[in-house]
Design a protein around this motif. Sequence first.
Motif, PDB file in Angstrom:
ATOM      1  N   ASN A  44      36.372  53.746  36.835  1.00 31.96           N
ATOM      2  CA  ASN A  44      35.148  54.380  37.132  1.00 31.96           C
ATOM      3  C   ASN A  44      33.950  52.859  37.876  1.00 31.96           C
ATOM      4  OD1 ASN A  44      35.588  57.146  37.259  1.00 31.96           O
ATOM      5  ND2 ASN A  44      34.904  57.119  35.039  1.00 31.96           N
ATOM      6  N   ILE A  45      34.924  51.600  37.714  1.00 28.84           N
ATOM      7  CA  ILE A  45      33.538  50.359  37.616  1.00 28.84           C
ATOM      8  C   ILE A  45      34.588  49.325  38.489  1.00 28.84           C
ATOM      9  CG2 ILE A  45      34.363  49.071  35.795  1.00 28.84           C
ATOM     10  CD1 ILE A  45      31.832  47.716  35.064  1.00 28.84           C
ATOM     11  N   ALA A  46      35.750  49.746  39.055  1.00 28.91           N
ATOM     12  CA  ALA A  46      36.119  48.066  39.295  1.00 28.91           C
ATOM     13  C   ALA A  46      36.195  48.591  41.083  1.00 28.91           C
ATOM     14  CB  ALA A  46      37.487  48.225  39.146  1.00 28.91           C
ATOM     15  N   HIS A  47      35.461  47.657  42.161  1.00 27.80           N
ATOM     16  CA  HIS A  47      36.224  48.250  43.816  1.00 27.80           C
ATOM     17  C   HIS A  47      37.523  47.835  43.513  1.00 27.80           C
ATOM     18  CE1 HIS A  47      31.447  47.378  42.835  1.00 27.80           C
ATOM     19  NE2 HIS A  47      31.596  48.207  43.185  1.00 27.80           N
ATOM     20  N   ARG A  48      37.545  45.860  43.560  1.00 27.90           N
ATOM     21  CA  ARG A  48      39.223  46.287  43.933  1.00 27.90           C
ATOM     22  C   ARG A  48      40.129  46.154  42.505  1.00 27.90           C
ATOM     23  NH1 ARG A  48      40.046  41.653  46.576  1.00 27.90           N
ATOM     24  NH2 ARG A  48      37.768  40.444  46.373  1.00 27.90           N
ATOM     25  N   ILE A  49      41.354  46.137  42.428  1.00 23.45           N
ATOM     26  CA  ILE A  49      42.324  45.751  41.098  1.00 23.45           C
ATOM     27  C   ILE A  49      43.361  45.185  42.121  1.00 23.45           C
ATOM     28  CG2 ILE A  49      43.416  46.724  40.101  1.00 23.45           C
ATOM     29  CD1 ILE A  49      42.176  49.737  40.068  1.00 23.45           C
ATOM     30  N   TYR A  87      51.858  40.329  36.634  1.00 24.75           N
ATOM     31  CA  TYR A  87      52.554  40.204  35.584  1.00 24.75           C
ATOM     32  C   TYR A  87      53.319  39.063  35.844  1.00 24.75           C
ATOM     33  CZ  TYR A  87      57.653  42.017  33.353  1.00 24.75           C
ATOM     34  OH  TYR A  87      58.138  41.880  32.235  1.00 24.75           O
ATOM     35  N   SER A  88      53.842  39.064  34.197  1.00 17.03           N
ATOM     36  CA  SER A  88      54.355  37.257  33.577  1.00 17.03           C
ATOM     37  C   SER A  88      54.144  36.396  34.638  1.00 17.03           C
ATOM     38  CB  SER A  88      56.066  38.237  35.103  1.00 17.03           C
ATOM     39  OG  SER A  88      56.592  36.640  33.948  1.00 17.03           O
ATOM     40  N   GLY A  89      52.876  35.872  35.471  1.00 18.39           N
ATOM     41  CA  GLY A  89      52.066  35.176  35.718  1.00 18.39           C
ATOM     42  C   GLY A  89      51.648  34.782  37.241  1.00 18.39           C
ATOM     43  N   LYS A  90      51.750  36.240  37.662  1.00 20.52           N
ATOM     44  CA  LYS A  90      52.300  36.581  39.153  1.00 20.52           C
ATOM     45  C   LYS A  90      51.001  37.532  39.212  1.00 20.52           C
ATOM     46  CE  LYS A  90      55.736  33.907  41.214  1.00 20.52           C
ATOM     47  NZ  LYS A  90      55.470  33.411  41.882  1.00 20.52           N
ATOM     48  N   ILE A  91      50.715  37.519  40.548  1.00 17.52           N
ATOM     49  CA  ILE A  91      50.136  39.299  41.128  1.00 17.52           C
ATOM     50  C   ILE A  91      51.050  39.928  41.793  1.00 17.52           C
ATOM     51  CG2 ILE A  91      48.576  39.706  42.905  1.00 17.52           C
ATOM     52  CD1 ILE A  91      46.969  37.930  42.330  1.00 17.52           C
ATOM     53  N   VAL A  92      51.295  40.890  41.081  1.00  9.77           N
ATOM     54  CA  VAL A  92      52.740  41.651  41.884  1.00  9.77           C
ATOM     55  C   VAL A  92      51.618  43.462  42.609  1.00  9.77           C
ATOM     56  CG1 VAL A  92      54.170  41.700  40.061  1.00  9.77           C
ATOM     57  CG2 VAL A  92      52.750  42.977  40.214  1.00  9.77           C
ATOM     58  N   GLU A  93      50.413  43.173  42.695  1.00  7.95           N
ATOM     59  CA  GLU A  93      49.988  44.120  43.891  1.00  7.95           C
ATOM     60  C   GLU A  93      48.656  43.954  43.727  1.00  7.95           C
ATOM     61  OE1 GLU A  93      50.081  48.893  44.695  1.00  7.95           O
ATOM     62  OE2 GLU A  93      51.530  48.201  43.368  1.00  7.95           O
ATOM     63  N   ARG A  94      47.365  44.259  44.788  1.00  8.73           N
ATOM     64  CA  ARG A  94      46.379  44.064  44.829  1.00  8.73           C
ATOM     65  C   ARG A  94      45.798  45.338  45.707  1.00  8.73           C
ATOM     66  NH1 ARG A  94      45.103  38.909  45.828  1.00  8.73           N
ATOM     67  NH2 ARG A  94      47.575  38.224  45.695  1.00  8.73           N
ATOM     68  N   GLY A  95      44.964  45.412  45.541  1.00  5.54           N
ATOM     69  CA  GLY A  95      44.284  46.754  46.828  1.00  5.54           C
ATOM     70  C   GLY A  95      42.967  47.445  46.185  1.00  5.54           C
ATOM     71  N   SER A  96      42.163  48.147  47.151  1.00  4.06           N
ATOM     72  CA  SER A  96      41.176  48.551  45.977  1.00  4.06           C
ATOM     73  C   SER A  96      41.311  50.252  44.726  1.00  4.06           C
ATOM     74  CB  SER A  96      40.165  49.774  47.642  1.00  4.06           C
ATOM     75  OG  SER A  96      41.000  50.930  47.634  1.00  4.06           O
ATOM     76  N   ASN A  97      39.906  50.022  44.547  1.00  4.49           N
ATOM     77  CA  ASN A  97      40.312  51.290  43.212  1.00  4.49           C
ATOM     78  C   ASN A  97      41.311  52.450  44.105  1.00  4.49           C
ATOM     79  OD1 ASN A  97      39.970  53.355  41.568  1.00  4.49           O
ATOM     80  ND2 ASN A  97      38.578  51.750  40.610  1.00  4.49           N
ATOM     81  N   MET A  98      40.659  52.714  44.665  1.00 10.15           N
ATOM     82  CA  MET A  98      41.339  54.512  45.179  1.00 10.15           C
ATOM     83  C   MET A  98      42.946  54.370  45.737  1.00 10.15           C
ATOM     84  SD  MET A  98      40.301  57.367  45.946  1.00 10.15           S
ATOM     85  CE  MET A  98      38.370  57.153  46.273  1.00 10.15           C
ATOM     86  N   SER A  99      42.947  53.015  46.349  1.00 11.70           N
ATOM     87  CA  SER A  99      44.252  52.828  46.713  1.00 11.70           C
ATOM     88  C   SER A  99      45.352  52.456  45.652  1.00 11.70           C
ATOM     89  CB  SER A  99      44.501  51.795  47.793  1.00 11.70           C
ATOM     90  OG  SER A  99      44.313  50.354  47.434  1.00 11.70           O
ATOM     91  N   ILE A 100      45.077  51.946  44.745  1.00 12.33           N
ATOM     92  CA  ILE A 100      46.088  51.528  43.610  1.00 12.33           C
ATOM     93  C   ILE A 100      45.929  53.127  43.015  1.00 12.33           C
ATOM     94  CG2 ILE A 100      46.220  50.398  41.385  1.00 12.33           C
ATOM     95  CD1 ILE A 100      46.566  48.622  44.368  1.00 12.33           C
ATOM     96  N   PHE A 101      45.376  53.603  42.445  1.00 11.30           N
ATOM     97  CA  PHE A 101      45.280  54.960  41.640  1.00 11.30           C
ATOM     98  C   PHE A 101      45.716  55.714  41.716  1.00 11.30           C
ATOM     99  CE2 PHE A 101      42.462  52.889  39.129  1.00 11.30           C
ATOM    100  CZ  PHE A 101      42.364  53.174  37.815  1.00 11.30           C
TER     101      PHE A 101
END
Length: 340
Positions: free
Chosen positions: A223-228, A232-246
């Motif tokens: 209920n707080i983040a616009h993007r997430i 994992y293991s020092g790397k970014i494995v996924e990114r996106g808007s709150n809605m798309s990630i959930f």
Amino acid sequence: MREKLLEVKDLAVSYHGYAGEVQSVRRVSFDVNRGETVAVVGESGCGKSVTAKTIMHLIKTPPAEIKEGSQVLFNGEDVLRFDKKRLSQYRGGEAAIIFQDALAALNPTMTVGNQIVENIRHHSSTGKKEAMAQAVELLRMVGIPQPEQRVKQYPHEFSGGMRQRVMIAIAFACNPQLLIADEPTTALDVTIQSQIVDLIKELQKEKGTSVILITHDLGVVANIAHRIVVMYSGKIVERGSNMSIFHSPRHPYTNALLEAVPRLDLVNKQVLSSIEGTPPDLLNPPAGCPFCTRCKYCMEICCTEEPPAVAFEEGHEASCWLYALAERCEDAPFTWEDRK
């Protein structure tokens, strides 16, 4: 298009010890817009807190090493190249951080009022009496009752939740453009966690502050983040808007994290899952996908070659071979529609 406040570019941080080089953060890039909340999510040891401390230039070198090519651009200036005077202006003034253990972060020998006053006077020419009056109002702002009396008390006289509110008051004392909250609810019970997150959200809206929320719990950021940003293991494995990630998780690790979060729509029918195995050793990280040893969809190529970042809807991307090799990315077996 929203204006970028912070840009982390190709950040790599290692620690050198007797056993060798621990590659804590491995070429991470993301940005934060003005007035936006970005959550950085992942389990312990994934590099979240090291990234946060590097943004504040709090990494001690040595034993740490910030690799060549790393950049942390704040309003276009590289924080990693700030001299001592510029850093003093930046920390606490333009950017502030809240740590998870408020008792350890606060000075036990100083009253909370004097600790707030210290930050105010360090970044302005405010007199001591006026700064103390501001400290009282800051305590009132973060919901501490009887601030005129509590301002004279020491950290040990406050509960865990109240100490975290004091940390938030110190952080907002100079109206920073950027606030980093590093696991601010970890040591608190569930009801207090919700109050602290709601307080940060309320102040972020009121002040227009950009927020980076570091956490291992996806439930905290709903209920707080616009993007997430999922690490994992020092790397970014996924990114996106709150809605798309959930609602449309694309990476197996993100999906596994979501399956471990209790859901209100599955009363008496829910089985919480766990992620089998252990994270890889960052002394010798895997050549391919960092999640390959724990992923039930692992293929031969996952263990030998690093997956490319595949773009989906605007701003949503995941690094996974399932999409790079498949004809249609919708065929991944862990999309939201297929979850039970």
